[in-house]
Structure formats: structure tokens, C-alpha cells
Design a protein around this motif. Sequence first.
Motif, PDB file in Angstrom:
ATOM      1  N   ASP A  37       0.936  -1.258  -0.061  1.00  0.00           N
ATOM      2  CA  ASP A  37       0.002  -0.057  -0.097  1.00  0.00           C
ATOM      3  C   ASP A  37       0.776   1.290  -0.199  1.00  0.00           C
ATOM      4  OD1 ASP A  37       0.824  -0.338   2.472  1.00  0.00           O
ATOM      5  OD2 ASP A  37      -0.802   0.053   3.459  1.00  0.00           O
ATOM      6  N   GLY A  38       0.207   2.390   0.111  1.00  0.00           N
ATOM      7  CA  GLY A  38       0.965   3.711   0.030  1.00  0.00           C
ATOM      8  C   GLY A  38       1.847   3.908  -1.130  1.00  0.00           C
ATOM      9  N   GLY A  39       1.351   3.621  -2.198  1.00  0.00           N
ATOM     10  CA  GLY A  39       2.250   3.910  -3.559  1.00  0.00           C
ATOM     11  C   GLY A  39       2.999   2.929  -3.745  1.00  0.00           C
ATOM     12  N   TYR A  40       3.120   1.719  -3.337  1.00  0.00           N
ATOM     13  CA  TYR A  40       3.985   0.689  -3.572  1.00  0.00           C
ATOM     14  C   TYR A  40       4.248   0.409  -5.071  1.00  0.00           C
ATOM     15  CZ  TYR A  40       6.057  -4.222  -3.649  1.00  0.00           C
ATOM     16  OH  TYR A  40       6.814  -5.116  -4.054  1.00  0.00           O
ATOM     17  N   GLY A  41       3.289   0.392  -5.831  1.00  0.00           N
ATOM     18  CA  GLY A  41       3.409   0.159  -7.142  1.00  0.00           C
ATOM     19  C   GLY A  41       4.129   1.214  -7.942  1.00  0.00           C
ATOM     20  N   ALA A  42       3.815   2.436  -7.531  1.00  0.00           N
ATOM     21  CA  ALA A  42       4.400   3.807  -8.380  1.00  0.00           C
ATOM     22  C   ALA A  42       5.932   3.543  -7.751  1.00  0.00           C
ATOM     23  CB  ALA A  42       3.790   4.873  -7.463  1.00  0.00           C
ATOM     24  N   ARG A  43       6.155   3.487  -6.476  1.00  0.00           N
ATOM     25  CA  ARG A  43       7.618   3.369  -6.121  1.00  0.00           C
ATOM     26  C   ARG A  43       8.471   2.149  -6.564  1.00  0.00           C
ATOM     27  NH1 ARG A  43       7.783   4.716   0.443  1.00  0.00           N
ATOM     28  NH2 ARG A  43       6.236   6.186   0.325  1.00  0.00           N
ATOM     29  N   ARG A  44       7.946   1.191  -6.948  1.00  0.00           N
ATOM     30  CA  ARG A  44       8.608   0.149  -7.603  1.00  0.00           C
ATOM     31  C   ARG A  44       8.906   0.485  -9.102  1.00  0.00           C
ATOM     32  NH1 ARG A  44       5.581  -5.512  -7.826  1.00  0.00           N
ATOM     33  NH2 ARG A  44       6.801  -5.657  -9.767  1.00  0.00           N
ATOM     34  N   ALA A  45       7.873   1.139  -9.836  1.00  0.00           N
ATOM     35  CA  ALA A  45       8.266   1.653 -11.074  1.00  0.00           C
ATOM     36  C   ALA A  45       9.117   2.802 -11.049  1.00  0.00           C
ATOM     37  CB  ALA A  45       6.781   2.281 -11.569  1.00  0.00           C
ATOM     38  N   GLY A  46       9.250   3.805 -10.074  1.00  0.00           N
ATOM     39  CA  GLY A  46      10.068   4.760  -9.992  1.00  0.00           C
ATOM     40  C   GLY A  46      11.675   3.938  -9.732  1.00  0.00           C
ATOM     41  N   VAL A  47      11.574   3.038  -8.767  1.00  0.00           N
ATOM     42  CA  VAL A  47      12.879   2.456  -8.587  1.00  0.00           C
ATOM     43  C   VAL A  47      13.660   1.887  -9.974  1.00  0.00           C
ATOM     44  CG1 VAL A  47      14.240   0.362  -7.684  1.00  0.00           C
ATOM     45  CG2 VAL A  47      12.766   2.094  -6.081  1.00  0.00           C
ATOM     46  N   ALA A  48      12.572   1.063 -10.703  1.00  0.00           N
ATOM     47  CA  ALA A  48      12.847   0.393 -11.936  1.00  0.00           C
ATOM     48  C   ALA A  48      13.407   1.439 -12.811  1.00  0.00           C
ATOM     49  CB  ALA A  48      11.648  -0.389 -12.490  1.00  0.00           C
ATOM     50  N   VAL A  49      12.625   2.352 -13.253  1.00  0.00           N
ATOM     51  CA  VAL A  49      12.957   3.546 -14.186  1.00  0.00           C
ATOM     52  C   VAL A  49      14.412   4.201 -13.583  1.00  0.00           C
ATOM     53  CG1 VAL A  49      12.340   5.732 -15.045  1.00  0.00           C
ATOM     54  CG2 VAL A  49      10.810   3.776 -15.056  1.00  0.00           C
ATOM     55  N   MET A 109      32.564  -2.896  -5.258  1.00  0.00           N
ATOM     56  CA  MET A 109      31.109  -2.467  -5.574  1.00  0.00           C
ATOM     57  C   MET A 109      30.855  -1.214  -6.292  1.00  0.00           C
ATOM     58  SD  MET A 109      29.107  -5.178  -4.748  1.00  0.00           S
ATOM     59  CE  MET A 109      27.490  -4.831  -4.577  1.00  0.00           C
ATOM     60  N   THR A 110      31.797  -0.391  -5.810  1.00  0.00           N
ATOM     61  CA  THR A 110      31.731   1.093  -6.443  1.00  0.00           C
ATOM     62  C   THR A 110      32.128   0.843  -7.730  1.00  0.00           C
ATOM     63  OG1 THR A 110      32.325   1.858  -4.262  1.00  0.00           O
ATOM     64  CG2 THR A 110      32.610   3.287  -5.914  1.00  0.00           C
ATOM     65  N   ILE A 111      33.187   0.413  -8.113  1.00  0.00           N
ATOM     66  CA  ILE A 111      33.628   0.264  -9.595  1.00  0.00           C
ATOM     67  C   ILE A 111      32.577  -0.370 -10.673  1.00  0.00           C
ATOM     68  CG2 ILE A 111      35.424  -0.611 -11.084  1.00  0.00           C
ATOM     69  CD1 ILE A 111      37.584  -0.374  -8.728  1.00  0.00           C
ATOM     70  N   GLY A 112      31.900  -1.349  -9.953  1.00  0.00           N
ATOM     71  CA  GLY A 112      30.829  -1.955 -10.677  1.00  0.00           C
ATOM     72  C   GLY A 112      29.431  -1.740 -10.312  1.00  0.00           C
ATOM     73  N   PHE A 113      29.456  -0.229 -10.178  1.00  0.00           N
ATOM     74  CA  PHE A 113      28.032   0.246  -9.792  1.00  0.00           C
ATOM     75  C   PHE A 113      26.963  -0.220 -10.903  1.00  0.00           C
ATOM     76  CE2 PHE A 113      30.206   3.357 -12.397  1.00  0.00           C
ATOM     77  CZ  PHE A 113      28.911   4.034 -12.997  1.00  0.00           C
ATOM     78  N   VAL A 114      27.408  -0.097 -12.249  1.00  0.00           N
ATOM     79  CA  VAL A 114      26.448  -0.501 -13.417  1.00  0.00           C
ATOM     80  C   VAL A 114      25.603  -1.556 -13.096  1.00  0.00           C
ATOM     81  CG1 VAL A 114      26.156  -0.705 -15.684  1.00  0.00           C
ATOM     82  CG2 VAL A 114      27.800   1.185 -14.803  1.00  0.00           C
ATOM     83  N   GLY A 115      26.441  -2.617 -12.631  1.00  0.00           N
ATOM     84  CA  GLY A 115      25.912  -3.951 -12.351  1.00  0.00           C
ATOM     85  C   GLY A 115      24.885  -4.072 -11.031  1.00  0.00           C
ATOM     86  N   SER A 116      25.116  -3.096 -10.077  1.00  0.00           N
ATOM     87  CA  SER A 116      24.239  -3.157  -9.072  1.00  0.00           C
ATOM     88  C   SER A 116      22.870  -2.252  -9.355  1.00  0.00           C
ATOM     89  CB  SER A 116      24.973  -2.272  -7.908  1.00  0.00           C
ATOM     90  OG  SER A 116      25.785  -2.874  -7.253  1.00  0.00           O
ATOM     91  N   LEU A 117      23.162  -1.264 -10.147  1.00  0.00           N
ATOM     92  CA  LEU A 117      21.821  -0.629 -10.677  1.00  0.00           C
ATOM     93  C   LEU A 117      21.139  -1.622 -11.611  1.00  0.00           C
ATOM     94  CD1 LEU A 117      23.369   2.701 -11.501  1.00  0.00           C
ATOM     95  CD2 LEU A 117      21.958   2.133  -9.696  1.00  0.00           C
ATOM     96  N   LEU A 118      21.807  -2.463 -12.396  1.00  0.00           N
ATOM     97  CA  LEU A 118      20.878  -3.357 -13.172  1.00  0.00           C
ATOM     98  C   LEU A 118      20.163  -4.373 -12.206  1.00  0.00           C
ATOM     99  CD1 LEU A 118      23.408  -3.898 -16.171  1.00  0.00           C
ATOM    100  CD2 LEU A 118      21.189  -2.451 -16.204  1.00  0.00           C
ATOM    101  N   ALA A 119      21.009  -4.944 -11.166  1.00  0.00           N
ATOM    102  CA  ALA A 119      20.446  -5.860 -10.561  1.00  0.00           C
ATOM    103  C   ALA A 119      18.991  -5.212  -9.700  1.00  0.00           C
ATOM    104  CB  ALA A 119      21.210  -6.372  -9.207  1.00  0.00           C
ATOM    105  N   TYR A 120      18.987  -3.896  -9.243  1.00  0.00           N
ATOM    106  CA  TYR A 120      17.901  -3.219  -8.791  1.00  0.00           C
ATOM    107  C   TYR A 120      16.667  -3.230  -9.670  1.00  0.00           C
ATOM    108  CZ  TYR A 120      19.074  -1.523  -4.241  1.00  0.00           C
ATOM    109  OH  TYR A 120      19.381  -1.733  -2.797  1.00  0.00           O
ATOM    110  N   PHE A 121      17.333  -2.955 -10.945  1.00  0.00           N
ATOM    111  CA  PHE A 121      16.309  -2.670 -12.132  1.00  0.00           C
ATOM    112  C   PHE A 121      15.390  -4.219 -12.251  1.00  0.00           C
ATOM    113  CE2 PHE A 121      15.346  -3.730 -16.506  1.00  0.00           C
ATOM    114  CZ  PHE A 121      14.183  -2.837 -16.904  1.00  0.00           C
ATOM    115  N   LEU A 122      16.338  -5.353 -12.446  1.00  0.00           N
ATOM    116  CA  LEU A 122      15.671  -6.502 -12.687  1.00  0.00           C
ATOM    117  C   LEU A 122      14.683  -6.932 -11.389  1.00  0.00           C
ATOM    118  CD1 LEU A 122      18.676  -8.252 -14.655  1.00  0.00           C
ATOM    119  CD2 LEU A 122      16.433  -7.354 -15.514  1.00  0.00           C
ATOM    120  N   ARG A 123      15.276  -6.808 -10.520  1.00  0.00           N
ATOM    121  CA  ARG A 123      14.514  -7.328  -9.019  1.00  0.00           C
ATOM    122  C   ARG A 123      13.286  -6.453  -8.821  1.00  0.00           C
ATOM    123  NH1 ARG A 123      14.016 -11.751  -6.003  1.00  0.00           N
ATOM    124  NH2 ARG A 123      16.179 -11.965  -5.954  1.00  0.00           N
ATOM    125  N   SER A 124      13.167  -4.994  -9.326  1.00  0.00           N
ATOM    126  CA  SER A 124      12.200  -4.292  -9.012  1.00  0.00           C
ATOM    127  C   SER A 124      10.968  -4.575 -10.101  1.00  0.00           C
ATOM    128  CB  SER A 124      12.507  -2.706  -9.193  1.00  0.00           C
ATOM    129  OG  SER A 124      12.869  -2.481 -10.464  1.00  0.00           O
TER     130      SER A 124
END
Length: 188
Positions: free
Chosen positions: A54-66, A134-149
Motif C-alpha cells: 500500500d502507500g504507493g508501492y506500485g508507483a515506488r517500484r516503477a520509480g525504482v525500476a526507471v 562494488m563502487t567500480i561495478g556500480f552499473v551491475g548493482s543498478l541493473l540488479a536493482y532494475f531487474l529485481r524491481s
Amino acid sequence: MSEESGTKGPTDPAGPTGTSGTSGTEAASGTSGTAPGPQPEPLRFFGTTWVDHDGGYGARRAGVAVGSLVGAAVGCFVLRFAYEGLTIAAVGTLVNALVVVMFAICSAIAFRRTWEGFTRRHDAASQSSTRGLMTIGFVGSLLAYFLRSLSEAPGEKLHRKEYEAAREQYAKRTARRTGNPSRKKRKR
């Protein structure tokens, strides 16, 4: 309680931060209208909306993905400029190849560690030892966040499992405690 003044001290559980019997989260936030028992741990960008979706969960997920996808694209764009800078500096093909391989490997490792972090907790020592990687490979972390979201809030599965286990333990503990133990009749 202080014996002379009758006031509550700062170390008293019923002190000024909360009422007696509240959880640490409840006492720290100052709210007393929540249900007794364990409180859900907030997730980054989601708070506790992951519990009931609740509380805008779907919008937050979309925001994190984008946001994570845009962040990864911007990161790749910046890395492209860095690579072009190396090419302009004419450092050689070996250095150019090493830089590309380094970022690719670090991104792959960061992706894997971030993905695993959504289903199990890493110990503090391993997190601090891989912070630079993890700092050097930040692109991989961001892609993991995208796929999980795309399927859930990143880390929701782990937090839900821990929260439900804590609630079950709390229910078992409170079910065993019935009545006032000081009023029980003692067997002779």
C-alpha cells in the motif's frame, strides 16, 4: 524510578522515549498506536509499504525500476567518455582492454553480490572488503536493482521471510504466557 523524586530515569524502559512494553522501533519513532510485536524493517525507497503493498508501492517500484535503469544508462555514458579519454591519451590498446575488462568483471561481480543480497544477508566483513569493487561495478548493482524491481521491491523477499519468522516467534512466546505468574498456586 528514582527513589527520591519518583520520576522516571533515562534508562527506565517506561522512560520518556516510549511506554513500557513497546518495541525499539516504536520507542524510537514515538508512536504508540502500532500493534504489539515485531515491526517490519523499512526498505530503501519503500519504507514499510512492502508489507501490505500500500502507500504507493506500485508507483515506488516503477520509480525504482526507471531510476535504476536511467542511472545505469548514465553510468555507461560516463564510462564511455572515460574510455574515449583513454583513447585520446593514446595509452595503448593493452590499457584500454584492461580498463574495459576491469569494469566488465567488477560489474558482473557487483550484479551477483547485489542479487544475492536480496535473498540473504552478507556479513559486515565481506561487505566492507568488497566496497571498492562494488563502487567500480556500480552499473551491475543498478541493473540488479532494475531487474529485481520488475518482480518485487528489492529485498522484499528476505525482509518478508524475516518479518514472518519474527511474528511467528512472537506469537509462540505470547501464547505460552497466560495469566499472571505471581498469582499461580504453588504446589506443596
